[in-house]
Design a protein around this motif. Structure first.
Motif, PDB file in Angstrom:
ATOM      1  N   ASP A 250      70.682 -41.378   4.205  1.00 54.68           N
ATOM      2  CA  ASP A 250      69.887 -41.982   3.132  1.00 54.68           C
ATOM      3  C   ASP A 250      70.400 -43.369   2.751  1.00 54.68           C
ATOM      4  OD1 ASP A 250      68.274 -39.772   2.988  1.00 54.68           O
ATOM      5  OD2 ASP A 250      69.239 -38.932   1.197  1.00 54.68           O
ATOM      6  N   THR A 251      71.701 -43.594   2.910  1.00 55.77           N
ATOM      7  CA  THR A 251      72.286 -44.868   2.487  1.00 55.77           C
ATOM      8  C   THR A 251      73.071 -45.581   3.594  1.00 55.77           C
ATOM      9  OG1 THR A 251      74.225 -43.687   1.637  1.00 55.77           O
ATOM     10  CG2 THR A 251      72.476 -44.198   0.054  1.00 55.77           C
ATOM     11  N   MET A 252      73.182 -44.965   4.759  1.00 55.84           N
ATOM     12  CA  MET A 252      73.983 -45.549   5.841  1.00 55.84           C
ATOM     13  C   MET A 252      73.156 -45.773   7.101  1.00 55.84           C
ATOM     14  SD  MET A 252      77.540 -43.418   5.733  1.00 55.84           S
ATOM     15  CE  MET A 252      78.317 -43.036   4.177  1.00 55.84           C
ATOM     16  N   MET A 253      73.545 -46.801   7.828  1.00 54.06           N
ATOM     17  CA  MET A 253      73.053 -47.045   9.176  1.00 54.06           C
ATOM     18  C   MET A 253      74.075 -46.468  10.152  1.00 54.06           C
ATOM     19  SD  MET A 253      70.182 -48.843   9.063  1.00 54.06           S
ATOM     20  CE  MET A 253      70.098 -49.718  10.622  1.00 54.06           C
ATOM     21  N   ALA A 254      73.611 -45.781  11.154  1.00 52.71           N
ATOM     22  CA  ALA A 254      74.510 -45.211  12.159  1.00 52.71           C
ATOM     23  C   ALA A 254      74.889 -46.265  13.193  1.00 52.71           C
ATOM     24  CB  ALA A 254      73.849 -44.028  12.850  1.00 52.71           C
ATOM     25  N   GLY A 255      76.162 -46.267  13.560  1.00 55.66           N
ATOM     26  CA  GLY A 255      76.578 -47.089  14.675  1.00 55.66           C
ATOM     27  C   GLY A 255      76.056 -46.513  15.981  1.00 55.66           C
ATOM     28  N   ASP A 256      76.115 -47.292  17.049  1.00 59.62           N
ATOM     29  CA  ASP A 256      75.586 -46.821  18.334  1.00 59.62           C
ATOM     30  C   ASP A 256      76.553 -47.042  19.489  1.00 59.62           C
ATOM     31  OD1 ASP A 256      75.477 -49.559  18.655  1.00 59.62           O
ATOM     32  OD2 ASP A 256      73.294 -49.677  18.808  1.00 59.62           O
ATOM     33  N   SER A 257      77.827 -47.298  19.157  1.00 60.60           N
ATOM     34  CA  SER A 257      78.795 -47.610  20.214  1.00 60.60           C
ATOM     35  C   SER A 257      80.114 -46.899  19.987  1.00 60.60           C
ATOM     36  CB  SER A 257      79.062 -49.114  20.284  1.00 60.60           C
ATOM     37  OG  SER A 257      77.888 -49.835  20.561  1.00 60.60           O
ATOM     38  N   ILE A 258      80.718 -46.464  21.091  1.00 63.86           N
ATOM     39  CA  ILE A 258      82.092 -45.985  21.090  1.00 63.86           C
ATOM     40  C   ILE A 258      82.978 -47.161  21.476  1.00 63.86           C
ATOM     41  CG2 ILE A 258      83.737 -44.442  22.223  1.00 63.86           C
ATOM     42  CD1 ILE A 258      81.400 -42.501  22.657  1.00 63.86           C
ATOM     43  N   VAL A 259      84.008 -47.411  20.682  1.00 56.09           N
ATOM     44  CA  VAL A 259      84.900 -48.530  20.963  1.00 56.09           C
ATOM     45  C   VAL A 259      86.341 -48.035  20.922  1.00 56.09           C
ATOM     46  CG1 VAL A 259      83.283 -50.176  19.933  1.00 56.09           C
ATOM     47  CG2 VAL A 259      85.116 -49.233  18.541  1.00 56.09           C
ATOM     48  N   ASP A 260      87.245 -48.850  21.425  1.00 55.34           N
ATOM     49  CA  ASP A 260      88.670 -48.598  21.298  1.00 55.34           C
ATOM     50  C   ASP A 260      89.324 -49.807  20.641  1.00 55.34           C
ATOM     51  OD1 ASP A 260      88.560 -46.097  22.438  1.00 55.34           O
ATOM     52  OD2 ASP A 260      89.240 -46.744  24.409  1.00 55.34           O
ATOM     53  N   PHE A 261      90.413 -49.538  19.925  1.00 58.01           N
ATOM     54  CA  PHE A 261      91.264 -50.587  19.370  1.00 58.01           C
ATOM     55  C   PHE A 261      92.502 -50.710  20.259  1.00 58.01           C
ATOM     56  CE2 PHE A 261      89.895 -49.479  14.722  1.00 58.01           C
ATOM     57  CZ  PHE A 261      88.669 -50.085  14.926  1.00 58.01           C
ATOM     58  N   THR A 262      93.081 -51.892  20.293  1.00 55.64           N
ATOM     59  CA  THR A 262      94.311 -52.119  21.048  1.00 55.64           C
ATOM     60  C   THR A 262      95.386 -52.658  20.107  1.00 55.64           C
ATOM     61  OG1 THR A 262      93.076 -52.607  23.077  1.00 55.64           O
ATOM     62  CG2 THR A 262      95.372 -53.328  22.981  1.00 55.64           C
ATOM     63  N   VAL A 263      96.523 -51.963  20.090  1.00 55.18           N
ATOM     64  CA  VAL A 263      97.678 -52.374  19.295  1.00 55.18           C
ATOM     65  C   VAL A 263      98.864 -52.440  20.256  1.00 55.18           C
ATOM     66  CG1 VAL A 263      99.259 -51.735  17.441  1.00 55.18           C
ATOM     67  CG2 VAL A 263      96.798 -51.386  17.150  1.00 55.18           C
ATOM     68  N   GLY A 264      99.162 -53.630  20.741  1.00 54.58           N
ATOM     69  CA  GLY A 264     100.188 -53.753  21.779  1.00 54.58           C
ATOM     70  C   GLY A 264      99.767 -52.974  23.020  1.00 54.58           C
ATOM     71  N   ASP A 265     100.632 -52.045  23.455  1.00 56.81           N
ATOM     72  CA  ASP A 265     100.320 -51.208  24.613  1.00 56.81           C
ATOM     73  C   ASP A 265      99.587 -49.926  24.218  1.00 56.81           C
ATOM     74  OD1 ASP A 265     101.570 -52.996  26.345  1.00 56.81           O
ATOM     75  OD2 ASP A 265     103.523 -52.033  26.089  1.00 56.81           O
ATOM     76  N   LEU A 266      99.349 -49.757  22.926  1.00 54.82           N
ATOM     77  CA  LEU A 266      98.718 -48.541  22.421  1.00 54.82           C
ATOM     78  C   LEU A 266      97.211 -48.721  22.356  1.00 54.82           C
ATOM     79  CD1 LEU A 266      99.195 -45.710  21.091  1.00 54.82           C
ATOM     80  CD2 LEU A 266      99.234 -46.920  18.897  1.00 54.82           C
ATOM     81  N   ARG A 267      96.506 -47.748  22.958  1.00 56.66           N
ATOM     82  CA  ARG A 267      95.048 -47.755  22.889  1.00 56.66           C
ATOM     83  C   ARG A 267      94.614 -46.664  21.925  1.00 56.66           C
ATOM     84  NH1 ARG A 267      91.245 -47.187  28.143  1.00 56.66           N
ATOM     85  NH2 ARG A 267      89.259 -47.099  27.034  1.00 56.66           N
ATOM     86  N   ILE A 268      93.693 -47.014  21.024  1.00 56.82           N
ATOM     87  CA  ILE A 268      93.300 -46.136  19.925  1.00 56.82           C
ATOM     88  C   ILE A 268      91.805 -45.863  19.981  1.00 56.82           C
ATOM     89  CG2 ILE A 268      93.179 -45.926  17.408  1.00 56.82           C
ATOM     90  CD1 ILE A 268      95.539 -47.908  17.270  1.00 56.82           C
TER      91      ILE A 268
END
Length: 265
Positions: free
Chosen positions: A130-148
């Motif tokens: 009712d108040t939100m738009m849904a995202g449509d993508s899966i993403v990853d974050f990168t922190v140094g050698d760490l993938r999130i």
């Protein structure tokens, strides 16, 4: 890397919530945290969902995002905002967005919540669409050698979400899980996602009775790739911390090569 999850019982006033977040982030940093995760809606548990619509900001601009950038830079940490209200093309709706800020205070990752919560019984009902738009993508974050792999709350119920584009070592789950569902499902779902994906998982939760009458479950947790709970907090506000040990993750994936043994993907 030492990671920390912040557990909050957010109020309706943005200023009060940012003050609480400031204190708890400081506590996490004093304990050695290099990466800090805030819960979903850390900025506001409003009287109604439309209160969050009123706080929506353009991406990369606004007081909530300025606070996050300044805090990350001040403490020289990676800061993941559990969710921030980001404006959409429809003024009556916003994106429930997870943002990653680097130690220089620069936003380096954005994930828009894909699965919008819906639940109803005789006592309570929710419909985020009712108040939100849904995202449509899966993403990853990168922190140094760490993938999130960032995810938010209701995403936790969709295991296929975590198997797409696999290759990460940490799942984030900022949440405002209701007490009704959390008491039966929260820990079970968290540990299952960590075990089946053989990765670390950090969950930062809303907790307690809120001013709007809703009750959230709390029980923030950090879980290792074997499904062991490394740190947890019940229903009080506070901070939990644990170390990510990449050698331990690699050992588990080598000893039990379930990810390599998949037939369907």
């Amino acid at each position: 890397m030492k990671i920390a999850a912040i557990q909050m019982s957010s109020k309706m006033a943005l200023s009060a919530n940012l003050e609480t977040a400031t204190k708890l982030i400081h506590d996490a940093v004093q304990s050695g945290a290099e990466l800090v995760l805030l819960p979903e809606y850390f900025y506001c548990m409003g009287q109604s969902d439309t209160d969050r619509v009123a706080l929506a900001e353009p991406y990369l601009k606004g007081p909530i995002q300025d606070f996050l950038a300044q805090t990350a830079k001040q403490h020289n940490i990676w800061l993941i905002a559990g969710s921030v209200p980001i404006s959409s093309a429809q003024p009556e709706k916003f994106y429930n967005t997870q943002l990653l800020f680097n130690p220089e205070g620069i936003c380096q990752g954005r994930y828009d919540k894909v699965h919008l919560f819906a639940f109803g019984n005789e006592a309570e009902s929710y419909r985020e669409s009712d108040t939100m738009m849904a995202g449509d993508s899966i993403v990853d974050f990168t922190v140094g050698d760490l993938r999130i792999r960032p995810s938010i709350c209701y995403d936790l119920r969709f295991p296929e979400f975590y198997r797409q584009q696999f290759g990460y070592q940490l799942i984030t789950v900022p949440a405002a899980f209701t007490y009704t569902t959390g008491k039966d499902h929260w820990e079970l779902l968290l540990r299952t996602r960590a075990i089946e994906n053989q990765c670390y998982l950090i969950a930062a939760a809303q907790t307690g009775q809120h001013e709007n009458g809703s009750r959230t479950f709390g029980h923030s947790m950090i879980i290792d790739p074997w499904g062991r709970i490394l740190s947890s907090l019940e229903e009080q506000q506070g901070v939990i911390l644990a170390e990510i040990e990449m050698d331990e993750l690699d050992k588990i994936r080598t000893q039990l090569p379930a990810l390599n043994n998949r037939i369907f993907s």
